[in-house]
Scaffold this active site. Structure first.
Site, PDB file in Angstrom:
ATOM      1  N   HIS A 123       0.831  -1.206   0.000  1.00  0.00           N
ATOM      2  CA  HIS A 123       0.000   0.000   0.000  1.00  0.00           C
ATOM      3  C   HIS A 123       0.864   1.254   0.000  1.00  0.00           C
ATOM      4  O   HIS A 123       0.556   2.246  -0.641  1.00  0.00           O
ATOM      5  CB  HIS A 123      -0.908  -0.017   1.234  1.00  0.00           C
ATOM      6  N   HIS A 182     -10.259   2.746  -1.315  1.00  0.00           N
ATOM      7  CA  HIS A 182     -10.475   2.312   0.066  1.00  0.00           C
ATOM      8  C   HIS A 182     -11.340   1.058   0.007  1.00  0.00           C
ATOM      9  O   HIS A 182     -12.475   1.049   0.452  1.00  0.00           O
ATOM     10  CB  HIS A 182     -11.138   3.430   0.869  1.00  0.00           C
ATOM     11  N   ASN A 183     -10.778   0.024  -0.576  1.00  0.00           N
ATOM     12  CA  ASN A 183     -11.567  -1.135  -0.972  1.00  0.00           C
ATOM     13  C   ASN A 183     -11.840  -2.108   0.171  1.00  0.00           C
ATOM     14  O   ASN A 183     -12.986  -2.431   0.460  1.00  0.00           O
ATOM     15  CB  ASN A 183     -10.855  -1.891  -2.099  1.00  0.00           C
TER      16      ASN A 183
END
Lengths: 959, 261
Positions: free
Chosen positions: A228, A295-296
């Site tokens: 990320h 923002h899964n």
């Protein structure tokens, strides 16, 4: 201390809106024994006030005396009407409760400060329910296990609000002597998501240091090295085998997406791929910056909270760019599973797509609207493969003064954290989002969901902009993934920094130093302040009730030093922290699938086909969502998401005027078409770029000042063929950016969107490249919209219609995929876009619409119903490729780089002259009735009423 | 005379302050944004101004109910100051959240039930959803200084709690009889109707309220969002000399102050 309990409910004769909604949801869950649901708001207040004051608190603050009543104490079940059961939903201890904070303030304003306020919701059900059904309703419709506790019945006690005190316990982790197996196990046990090579690199670092690492050092490395934060897949070296050929990349991102930006080297790019958002010139005094994030994973677990913090988080990106931008527009793009799937077909551990969709939309709505930032543009896409891995893209555009675009922190500057307090929420978000989702995920990673409070962020923004304009800080960044560890770690990368973790203000006691350091609690910004400016800046924060705390100091040691009270709990060399992550060599492959074109029998009349395409979820009107977003706050909207006579036509892109006193604007658009990726991810990506460009140009954006953002959301990229499809898309990004002379200015990826079901089946999302684009509008008065304006106008199509039905909606409604995916002619496409922009700028065009999902028939019908006018069209003169030889191909091919224009007859010769040498055809006229008639070879191919088309288009998502 | 001065209130969660300042300045006023904390600290900051604006937004997150916490704060810390401002013949306007605040303080409509409790409130839309859409407004009061009689306006709403309701039928009668209903939601031809003509289900299609002086106005729609032609939702179909309806409210206010102060 007294404990007061208030229940507040609707007065007879006034609607219980919440209860009504819950009843509706229960019916949707298939339970029809419930006749009525009564909802109450519950307040639990610990305070030293007496009966009379307690009643005033209810009457004057908590209750709306016109439409509500209250009960002090625990209200028994009503004995009439068949009330059978009740539940209460409480926040878990430590979860942020903004309403409680506001009520505390309200009671304090009344003259008595309460010791504690908590809130809850109570539901009474009229009708028979088994315990099992009650639990099912609670879980599916009322409460979120991640953040809420449910209590059943009158006797149950709410969860304790108290958390234990923390006593320092400095922990080291034995690592130096571990073998490979031990290292892998340690990474798993600590949820570090680091692989063996990374663990060995860390082991060797600490062997050189001659000591075992502390827990916080390992966690810091895991955060900083997470997919990320560091995008190690996209930055890796790759051996890519593509249809038998082999290509070597040393750094994929640098040689594709970023490579185009470097080669184009535009002087209007101020800061690209280096800050929290990409920054480009706007006018003499200001620049704009733009960022889109995903923002899964959190949205899959907690759609409302996940999406809210998604938009909250991306707003902090422009706020943390340079010395801070003012957010002026939001965008949002969602990908969901099919909303009509039966609840029994939803796998364990997964929420129903409709619940996810509703929750996500509400989350973005409540946060974005409260921030006072207009949500102006977006898209929604449905595919069954997004069911367990929904995608939530949130974007923000900011306005930043030209002289505030760069940071300049120095040794000696103080580290100040501003805004929200730190809690346990969002711990391990960065690492968790880098891994695979499983059916057990929601239990294990509940703490990875953050809880948002938009008003704290708004207050923080208000004060930071004042401090920025007074030059009171030297650097700013947001606390996003990885929390303080990433924010402070990055700010101190070139200098060194020392942090005293016990100074970080906490929401509640009990957090250890590692939790403080990596918590992803929302609404926090980190700034660097010169000691001599501290008093002045603190005064600004205090004057508007914003919390700000000095937590450390930048140094010149090139080391990150973490202390708790007087104990040093961690120390890492900045160089190792930021550059120590081992470089990867990966394998990837792509073999173009062998697909064929279907044989669909020609129909004489395609009117019903047009209606069916209009009713596809991916084409259908998104008005239900758009209207829930305030798209006009700040007063800057020029082209709104909905346009036309009834303000319900689909605008191609949004235009905003980002500041008062200017005629200049910014156009924002998106391009997205995952369906093409199933045929060829390269052409999918080029199509997305082309679509984003077309959309910008159609509203009046310049074709020579386009800046792009990429968001790659892919399946499990450890699988070579999935990674291979990403590489094909990345190659297209480079080719498209070069062709359009449109640099990428920032981007983000979310890889490993794979779901492992209880039976071991792995479902990957379709290859999903979102292209978000912005462009300058020189004069907002020259913008155009897509609705037909005037009977008698001529309708033109610019661009070539080809035999490209692959991945089209025409095939989709016939259950086919096809092979002939739309391609982009890289020579011709930029010329078409430039000509389109010139025609609009010269005011030769009354309306413009890009030809995309559904093809020409859909585009023309949309223009007609948005303008409440008809159209008389012949397909015979359309500029087509040789093999585009049937009515179906001409009507429904989704060929790129096509524009539909409305031109008034007296402008037509000038318009045609401007288009000389380009594929252009006058295909008909705008008529003064409500019919769209399209003929091919003299025969009617489509003949329908605009209101019927509009209805078909509006119905599917009119929730 | 001196320039007309306006104060646009700020507080946590208020977010329409800047465009409201732009509208006031366009109307010829001098407008300052002031945070409520600084006014509470020094209420004399209001002395110099003739127009006080409670702008739109989500004050304190609309926690408990829209505008409630800010209304509570105003009542307990600024009640006298605001009443003094009105009694001095000056103008107060509340837009959207500001309207909710004026109603929840009791400043609008200015009367209450016999037991002292509120007669009027603004509650959840019938649709139970936040909605952003444009509406037509027909002036219904003849003594409100912000309103040009007979001039129908087209303005956007953006709210989830905009439904005006009264506690009793008698209160509704009183609202109507005493001319408190300042604007009504209508269709483009001036007729009343159900959703979406009346976007939130307000009783008697009430979109705005005024007090008995006509110098206090609260309205759900946002006049500050239509002060330029290009803010109209289909301006690309409209004549180039089209006037921006929202300006009438601000122009009337500034003109009133210019004439009376």
């Amino acid at each position: 201390m007294k404990h007061w309990r208030y229940e507040i409910f609707s007065r007879t004769g006034f609607a219980d809106v919440t209860g009504r909604d819950v009843l509706h949801e229960i019916k949707e869950l298939g339970i029809d024994t419930v006749k009525k649901v009564e909802s109450s708001r519950v307040f639990l207040i610990d305070a030293d006030f007496e009966d009379q004051f307690a009643r005033r608190v209810a009457a004057e603050l908590l209750v709306d005396p016109v439409c509500e009543n209250y009960y002090i104490g625990r209200r028994p079940l009503p004995d009439t009407g068949g009330a059978k059961s009740l539940i209460e939903v409480h926040l878990k201890s430590g979860v942020t409760d903004p309403v409680a904070e506001s009520v505390t303030m309200g009671i304090t304003d009344m003259g008595c400060k309460p010791a504690m306020v908590r809130t809850a919701r109570k539901y009474v059900f009229y009708g028979d329910l088994t315990d099992e059904q009650l639990r099912f309703i609670a879980r599916r419709a009322l409460a979120n296990d991640c953040i809420e506790d449910v209590i059943y019945g009158l006797e149950a006690e709410p969860p304790s609000p108290h958390t234990p005190e923390y006593k320092l316990e400095h922990k080291t982790v034995p690592l130096l002597e571990l073998d490979d197996e031990g290292l892998t196990r340690l990474s798993g046990d600590m949820d570090l998501f680091l692989d063996l090579r990374e663990m060995k690199t860390i082991q060797s670092y600490f062997r050189d240091k001659g000591r075992e690492p502390s827990d916080v050092e390992l966690e810091t490395l895991a955060q900083t090295w997470s997919e990320h934060c560091v995008h190690k897949t996209l930055k890796s070296a790759v051996t890519f085998s593509y249809d038998g050929k082999t290509v070597e990349y040393d750094n994929l991102l640098k040689e594709t997406v970023f490579g185009a930006t470097q080669e184009l080297n535009k002087d209007w790019c101020i800061s690209v791929f280096e800050d929290n958002a990409g920054v480009v010139e706007f006018d003499e005094t200001d620049a704009v910056c733009f960022k889109v994030e995903t923002h899964n994973h959190p949205s899959a677990l907690d759609p409302y909270g996940g999406a809210a913090t998604g938009i909250g988080g991306v707003i902090r990106d422009p706020m943390g760019t340079g010395l801070g931008a003012k957010p002026v527009a939001n965008t949002d793009v969602f990908c969901f599973g099919m909303p009509d799937i039966a609840i029994d077909d939803v796998p364990a551990g997964v929420l129903h797509p409709k619940r996810i969709a509703k929750g996500v939309v509400s989350g973005v709505r409540d946060y974005g609207n409260r921030m006072g930032i207009p949500t102006v543009n977006g898209a929604v896409y449905f595919d069954p493969r997004y069911m367990a891995n929904p995608l939530v893209f949130c974007g923000n555009l900011g306005l930043i003064p030209n002289d505030k675009c760069f940071k300049n922190q120095q040794p000696g500057d103080l580290v100040v954290v501003v805004g929200g307090r730190t809690g346990c929420d969002g711990i391990h978000g960065a690492t968790f989002s880098s891994g695979q989702m499983t059916h057990e995920h929601e239990n294990i990673f509940s703490h990875a969901v953050q809880i948002g409070n938009a008003i704290v962020e708004k207050k923080t923004l208000d004060t930071l902009l004042q401090a920025r304009d007074k030059n009171l800080y030297t650097s700013i960044t947001d606390c996003g993934a990885g929390g303080l560890s990433s924010a402070v770690g990055e700010m101190g990368e070139k200098l060194g920094v020392e942090v005293n973790l016990e100074k970080v203000p906490l929401k509640y006691s009990g957090l250890n130093y590692t939790e403080i350091w990596i918590s992803e609690a929302q609404e926090r910004m980190v700034i660097a302040v010169k000691p001599e400016k501290l008093d002045e800046i603190m005064e600004i924060f205090a004057s508007e009730d914003v919390e700000a705390t000095v937590i450390g100091r930048f140094t010149d040691t090139k080391r990150l030093t973490l202390k708790y009270e007087d104990t040093q709990v961690g120390e890492l060399d900045m160089e190792f922290l930021h550059d120590g992550v081992p470089k990867y060599s990966r394998q990837a492959s792509w073999n173009t699938p062998k697909l064929s074109e279907p044989d669909i029998a020609a129909a004489g009349d395609y009117t019903d086909t047009v209606k069916k395409i209009f009713s596809c979820y991916n084409v259908a009107s998104k008005e239900w969502i758009i209207r829930q977003y305030d798209h006009e706050v700040q007063g800057g909207s020029v082209v709104k998401p909905l346009c036309g006579v009834a303000t319900d036509g689909p605008s191609d892109a949004a235009v905003i005027r980002p500041k008062p006193g200017t005629q200049k604007g910014v156009a924002l658009s998106v391009g997205l078409n995952p369906m093409y990726g199933d045929i060829d991810p390269y052409h999918m990506a080029l199509s997305a770029i082309d679509e984003a460009v077309r959309n910008l140009v159609c509203v009046g954006g310049r074709s020579d000042r386009i800046a792009l953002l990429d968001n790659f959301c892919w399946g499990n990229c450890r699988k070579p063929e999935i990674f291979g499809s990403l590489i094909r898309a990345a190659q297209a990004c480079k080719d498209g950016a070069m062709a359009y002379s449109a640099p990428f200015i920032s981007g983000k990826d979310s890889l490993n969107n794979e779901f492992k079901m209880a039976d071991g089946t792995e479902v990957n999302i379709p290859a999903t490249l979102l292209i978000s684009a912005i462009s300058l509008v020189d004069n907002i008065e020259k913008c155009v919209t897509m609705d037909f304006k005037k009977p008698g106008s001529l309708i033109y199509v610019l661009g070539l219609t080809k035999n490209e039905l692959g991945g089209s909606h025409y095939y989709y409604i016939n259950g086919e995929l096809g092979a002939n995916v739309p391609q982009v002619d890289l020579e011709l496409a930029p010329k078409l876009a430039a000509a389109a922009a010139d025609a609009i700028s010269a005011k030769l065009v009354r309306s413009a619409h890009d030809c995309s999902e559904g093809g020409l028939a859909i585009a023309v019908a949309e223009m007609a119903f948005a303008g409440e006018l008809g159209a008389e069209i012949s397909l015979d003169g359309l500029a087509v490729s040789d093999d585009c030889d049937t009515a179906a191909k001409k009507l429904f091919s989704e060929s790129n780089s096509r524009y539909v224009f409305e031109v008034e007859p007296d402008k037509s010769s000038e318009f045609e002259a401007l288009m000389a040498g380009l594929p252009l055809a006058n295909i008909g006229t705008v008529t003064d009735n409500s019919l769209v008639n399209i003929t091919a070879g003299g025969k009617t191919a489509v003949s329908g009423d605009i209101m019927e088309f509009k209805q078909a288009w509006q119905k599917p998502l009119a929730w | 005379m001196n320039k007309v001065k306006a104060i646009v209130l700020r507080a946590a969660g208020i977010n329409c302050d800047q465009e409201t300042v732009e509208a006031l300045e366009l109307a010829g006023a001098q407008a300052a944004r002031l945070h409520i904390n600084s006014i509470i600290k020094d209420p004399s900051a209001l002395d110099d101004a003739q127009i006080l604006v409670f702008p739109g937004g989500f004050s304190y997150g609309d926690d408990v109910a829209a505008g409630k916490i800010l209304a509570n704060q105003v009542m307990h810390h600024l009640g006298d100051a605001v009443r003094g401002f009105i009694d001095a013949g000056k103008l107060v306007i509340g837009i959207c959240n500001g309207f909710q605040v004026l109603v929840k303080t009791g400043i609008l409509p200015g009367f209450s039930e016999s037991d002292g409790s509120s007669s009027v409130t603004i509650t959840y839309n019938d649709s139970a959803k936040f909605e952003d859409r444009w509406v037509y407004l027909e002036p219904a009061a003849d003594n409100c200084v912000f309103i040009t009689p007979g001039r129908r306006l087209y303005l956007p709403i953006a709210h989830g709690e905009g439904k005006v309701v009264t506690k009793t039928p008698e209160s509704l009668d009183k609202l109507l009889e005493e001319g408190h209903a300042a604007f009504r939601y209508v269709d483009s031809a001036g007729g009343q109707g159900g959703f979406p003509v009346n976007p939130n289900g307000s009783m008697e299609s009430i979109a705005a309220l005024t007090d008995t002086t006509g110098r206090v106005l609260g309205l759900m729609p946002h006049p500050e969002r239509f002060i330029r032609r290009t803010q109209h939702p289909f301006w690309t179909r409209m004549p180039e000399n089209m006037e921006a309806d929202g300006m009438t409210i601000f122009n009337n206010a500034v003109e009133y102050v210019s004439t009376n102060f």
